[in-house]
Design an enzyme around this catalytic site. Structure first.
Site, PDB file in Angstrom:
ATOM      1  N   VAL A   1     -12.148  -0.889 -33.709  1.00 26.05           N
ATOM      2  CA  VAL A   1     -11.023  -1.304 -32.853  1.00 26.05           C
ATOM      3  C   VAL A   1     -11.485  -1.963 -31.551  1.00 26.05           C
ATOM      4  O   VAL A   1     -10.691  -2.594 -30.864  1.00 26.05           O
ATOM      5  CB  VAL A   1     -10.072  -0.120 -32.525  1.00 26.05           C
ATOM      6  CG1 VAL A   1      -9.369   0.374 -33.775  1.00 26.05           C
ATOM      7  CG2 VAL A   1     -10.796   1.004 -31.793  1.00 26.05           C
TER       8      VAL A   1
ATOM      9  N   LYS B   1      -9.139   7.783 -21.274  1.00 23.88           N
ATOM     10  CA  LYS B   1      -7.874   8.354 -21.770  1.00 23.88           C
ATOM     11  C   LYS B   1      -6.813   8.364 -20.673  1.00 23.88           C
ATOM     12  O   LYS B   1      -5.618   8.194 -20.954  1.00 23.88           O
ATOM     13  CB  LYS B   1      -8.110   9.765 -22.302  1.00 23.88           C
ATOM     14  CG  LYS B   1      -8.937   9.827 -23.573  1.00 23.88           C
ATOM     15  CD  LYS B   1      -8.236   9.192 -24.753  1.00 23.88           C
ATOM     16  CE  LYS B   1      -8.873   9.585 -26.088  1.00 23.88           C
ATOM     17  NZ  LYS B   1      -8.214   8.938 -27.232  1.00 23.88           N
TER      18      LYS B   1
ATOM     19  N   TYR C   1     -14.893   9.544 -20.990  1.00 28.74           N
ATOM     20  CA  TYR C   1     -13.778   9.804 -21.917  1.00 28.74           C
ATOM     21  C   TYR C   1     -12.477  10.045 -21.157  1.00 28.74           C
ATOM     22  O   TYR C   1     -11.434   9.475 -21.476  1.00 28.74           O
ATOM     23  CB  TYR C   1     -14.163  11.012 -22.773  1.00 28.74           C
ATOM     24  CG  TYR C   1     -13.132  11.473 -23.782  1.00 28.74           C
ATOM     25  CD1 TYR C   1     -12.999  10.813 -25.007  1.00 28.74           C
ATOM     26  CD2 TYR C   1     -12.331  12.577 -23.534  1.00 28.74           C
ATOM     27  CE1 TYR C   1     -12.078  11.259 -25.948  1.00 28.74           C
ATOM     28  CE2 TYR C   1     -11.413  13.023 -24.466  1.00 28.74           C
ATOM     29  CZ  TYR C   1     -11.289  12.363 -25.674  1.00 28.74           C
ATOM     30  OH  TYR C   1     -10.367  12.809 -26.607  1.00 28.74           O
ATOM     31  N   VAL C   2     -12.548  10.888 -20.136  1.00 26.53           N
ATOM     32  CA  VAL C   2     -11.328  11.223 -19.378  1.00 26.53           C
ATOM     33  C   VAL C   2     -10.827   9.994 -18.615  1.00 26.53           C
ATOM     34  O   VAL C   2      -9.613   9.752 -18.541  1.00 26.53           O
ATOM     35  CB  VAL C   2     -11.580  12.413 -18.422  1.00 26.53           C
ATOM     36  CG1 VAL C   2     -10.330  12.711 -17.601  1.00 26.53           C
ATOM     37  CG2 VAL C   2     -12.002  13.646 -19.212  1.00 26.53           C
ATOM     38  N   ALA C   3     -11.760   9.189 -18.100  1.00 25.07           N
ATOM     39  CA  ALA C   3     -11.343   7.961 -17.401  1.00 25.07           C
ATOM     40  C   ALA C   3     -10.625   7.023 -18.367  1.00 25.07           C
ATOM     41  O   ALA C   3      -9.568   6.466 -18.041  1.00 25.07           O
ATOM     42  CB  ALA C   3     -12.570   7.269 -16.794  1.00 25.07           C
TER      43      ALA C   3
ATOM     44  N   SER D   1      -5.367  12.343 -24.355  1.00 26.67           N
ATOM     45  CA  SER D   1      -6.092  13.625 -24.400  1.00 26.67           C
ATOM     46  C   SER D   1      -5.571  14.552 -23.322  1.00 26.67           C
ATOM     47  O   SER D   1      -5.263  14.110 -22.204  1.00 26.67           O
ATOM     48  CB  SER D   1      -7.584  13.392 -24.176  1.00 26.67           C
ATOM     49  OG  SER D   1      -8.237  14.630 -23.955  1.00 26.67           O
TER      50      SER D   1
ATOM     51  N   GLY E   1      -7.827   5.019 -36.548  1.00 24.46           N
ATOM     52  CA  GLY E   1      -8.462   6.338 -36.631  1.00 24.46           C
ATOM     53  C   GLY E   1      -7.857   7.203 -37.728  1.00 24.46           C
ATOM     54  O   GLY E   1      -8.013   8.428 -37.719  1.00 24.46           O
TER      55      GLY E   1
HETATM   56  N1  LIG Z   1      -9.124  17.143 -31.622  1.00 23.29           N
HETATM   57  C1  LIG Z   1      -8.711  17.344 -30.378  1.00 23.29           C
HETATM   58  O1  LIG Z   1      -8.558  18.481 -29.920  1.00 23.29           O
HETATM   59  C2  LIG Z   1      -8.380  16.166 -29.487  1.00 23.29           C
HETATM   60  C3  LIG Z   1      -8.081  16.455 -28.162  1.00 23.29           C
HETATM   61  C4  LIG Z   1      -7.774  15.414 -27.323  1.00 23.29           C
HETATM   62  C5  LIG Z   1      -7.722  14.116 -27.797  1.00 23.29           C
HETATM   63  N2  LIG Z   1      -8.015  13.857 -29.084  1.00 23.29           N
HETATM   64  C6  LIG Z   1      -7.923  12.452 -29.514  1.00 23.29           C
HETATM   65  O2  LIG Z   1      -7.217  12.366 -30.741  1.00 23.29           O
HETATM   66  C7  LIG Z   1      -7.685  11.252 -31.496  1.00 23.29           C
HETATM   67  C8  LIG Z   1      -8.095  11.711 -32.875  1.00 23.29           C
HETATM   68  O3  LIG Z   1      -9.194  12.608 -32.737  1.00 23.29           O
HETATM   69  P1  LIG Z   1      -9.638  13.632 -33.870  1.00 23.29           P
HETATM   70  O4  LIG Z   1      -9.835  14.937 -33.224  1.00 23.29           O
HETATM   71  O5  LIG Z   1      -8.757  13.502 -35.057  1.00 23.29           O
HETATM   72  O6  LIG Z   1     -11.107  13.051 -34.146  1.00 23.29           O
HETATM   73  P2  LIG Z   1     -11.856  12.611 -35.497  1.00 23.29           P
HETATM   74  O7  LIG Z   1     -13.249  12.366 -35.064  1.00 23.29           O
HETATM   75  O8  LIG Z   1     -11.583  13.561 -36.591  1.00 23.29           O
HETATM   76  O9  LIG Z   1     -11.146  11.220 -35.850  1.00 23.29           O
HETATM   77  C9  LIG Z   1     -11.345  10.076 -35.079  1.00 23.29           C
HETATM   78  C10 LIG Z   1     -11.290   8.870 -35.999  1.00 23.29           C
HETATM   79  O10 LIG Z   1     -11.457   7.680 -35.193  1.00 23.29           O
HETATM   80  C11 LIG Z   1     -12.322   6.814 -35.882  1.00 23.29           C
HETATM   81  N3  LIG Z   1     -12.990   5.906 -34.951  1.00 23.29           N
HETATM   82  C12 LIG Z   1     -13.899   6.214 -33.989  1.00 23.29           C
HETATM   83  N4  LIG Z   1     -14.316   5.107 -33.380  1.00 23.29           N
HETATM   84  C13 LIG Z   1     -13.654   4.061 -33.960  1.00 23.29           C
HETATM   85  C14 LIG Z   1     -13.672   2.656 -33.772  1.00 23.29           C
HETATM   86  N5  LIG Z   1     -14.461   2.089 -32.856  1.00 23.29           N
HETATM   87  N6  LIG Z   1     -12.867   1.891 -34.545  1.00 23.29           N
HETATM   88  C15 LIG Z   1     -12.077   2.452 -35.478  1.00 23.29           C
HETATM   89  N7  LIG Z   1     -12.026   3.775 -35.717  1.00 23.29           N
HETATM   90  C16 LIG Z   1     -12.819   4.564 -34.975  1.00 23.29           C
HETATM   91  C17 LIG Z   1     -13.331   7.726 -36.576  1.00 23.29           C
HETATM   92  O11 LIG Z   1     -14.006   7.048 -37.632  1.00 23.29           O
HETATM   93  C18 LIG Z   1     -12.429   8.847 -37.063  1.00 23.29           C
HETATM   94  O12 LIG Z   1     -11.908   8.595 -38.338  1.00 23.29           O
HETATM   95  C19 LIG Z   1      -8.833  10.646 -30.698  1.00 23.29           C
HETATM   96  O13 LIG Z   1      -8.357   9.552 -29.938  1.00 23.29           O
HETATM   97  C20 LIG Z   1      -9.258  11.778 -29.790  1.00 23.29           C
HETATM   98  O14 LIG Z   1      -9.875  11.297 -28.620  1.00 23.29           O
HETATM   99  C21 LIG Z   1      -8.354  14.849 -29.951  1.00 23.29           C
END
Ligand SMILES: NC(=O)c1ccc[n+]([C@@H]2O[C@H](COP(=O)([O-])OP(=O)(O)OC[C@H]3O[C@@H](n4cnc5c(N)ncnc54)[C@H](O)[C@@H]3O)[C@@H](O)[C@H]2O)c1
Length: 239
Positions: free
Chosen positions: A51, A146, A142-144, A129, A13
């Site tokens: 992934v 994470k 999603y919550v399940a 998360s 990611g």
């Molecule tokens: N932004 C928030 O407030 C927040 C809160 C809780 C959790 N998260 C978690 O943090 C992580 C990063 O999130 P973010 O906010 O930077 O989101 P984002 O959407 O900016 O980045 C997520 C990245 O994951 C990649 N991705 C998605 N599905 C994929 C796959 N199947 N294979 C490979 N890559 C894949 C996307 O292409 C993207 O580059 C995530 O796991 C998200 O669930 C974020």
């Protein structure tokens, strides 16, 4: 191997948001960084990978080994959110979210693990998360997924500690990334980001760099006694 010898780090990611900031930070820390993402990455050695697809993950890990040598650090940041009333949630949507957020971690850890076991040193950091602290309506899948990542983290820490590998999770809360901005635009946040800032104890939105700094510490030698922990980075929104 030790962190002082600049291990190879794989960040899933890493093409966007939190993962991108982590890739940038670990590069600045002197690590060789590879990014596995569905989208092309501007950071490090970028590989286009889903992934959720084991064959793609294994192929990418081999490419990383060929380029930089054994993998010592794995950060699982790839993730996909979703907002659907549970009664309307299709099994296909449930499965895709579980496939990316949970099964993707399974594939990446299993694929990178032999290098860490062989080196008797490793760092695994799973980005879960803050929604796992309290649950979140319309995000059951999603919550399940994470929450399972948090559980997986604890179990792996117990299993891999004797092999010199630490495993921790960072559940981010309210971090300013494309994912959060999209959720705001689609009115899924229950208010604007400004509304949420007013309810956040430190009175600001989180930055991807906040997560990257925590990650950098967890990768360091100084963090070698920290494992199996769920380390919230959320401005005090969850305590
Ligand atoms: N932004 C928030 O407030 C927040 C809160 C809780 C959790 N998260 C978690 O943090 C992580 C990063 O999130 P973010 O906010 O930077 O989101 P984002 O959407 O900016 O980045 C997520 C990245 O994951 C990649 N991705 C998605 N599905 C994929 C796959 N199947 N294979 C490979 N890559 C894949 C996307 O292409 C993207 O580059 C995530 O796991 C998200 O669930 C974020």
């Amino acid at each position: 191997m030790s962190a002082a010898q600049a291990p190879t780090a794989v960040v899933t990611g890493g093409a966007s948001g939190i993962g991108r900031a982590i890739a940038q930070r670990l590069t600045a820390d002197g690590l060789n960084v590879a990014v596995l993402d569905l989208s092309p990455s501007e950071e490090g050695f970028g590989l286009t990978v889903d992934v959720a697809e084991r064959a793609q993950v294994d192929k990418a890990m081999d490419a990383v080994r060929e380029r930089f040598g054994p993998v010592g650090v794995l950060v699982n940041a790839a993730g996909k959110d979703g907002f659907t009333r549970f009664a309307d949630l299709s099994f296909t949507d449930w499965q895709r979210v579980v496939d990316i957020n949970l099964n993707g971690v399974f594939h990446c850890v299993q694929s990178a693990l032999p290098d860490m076991v062989h080196a008797r040193w490793g760092r695994i950091i799973n980005i879960s998360s803050s929604s796992t602290h309290s649950g979140q309506p319309f995000m059951a899948h999603y919550v399940a997924a994470k929450s399972a990542v948090n559980g997986l983290t604890k179990s792996l820490a117990l299993e891999l500690g004797p092999k010199g590998i630490t495993v921790n999770a960072i559940p981010p809360g309210f971090i300013d990334t494309p994912m959060l901005r999209t959720a705001e635009r689609e009115q899924q946040l229950g208010g604007t980001i400004e509304d949420h800032i007013a309810r956040t104890p430190v009175r600001r939105v989180g930055r991807p760099e906040d997560i990257a700094a925590t990650c950098s510490f967890l990768v360091s030698e100084e963090a070698g006694y920290i494992t199996g922990q769920i380390i919230g980075v959320n401005g005090g929104r969850n305590t």
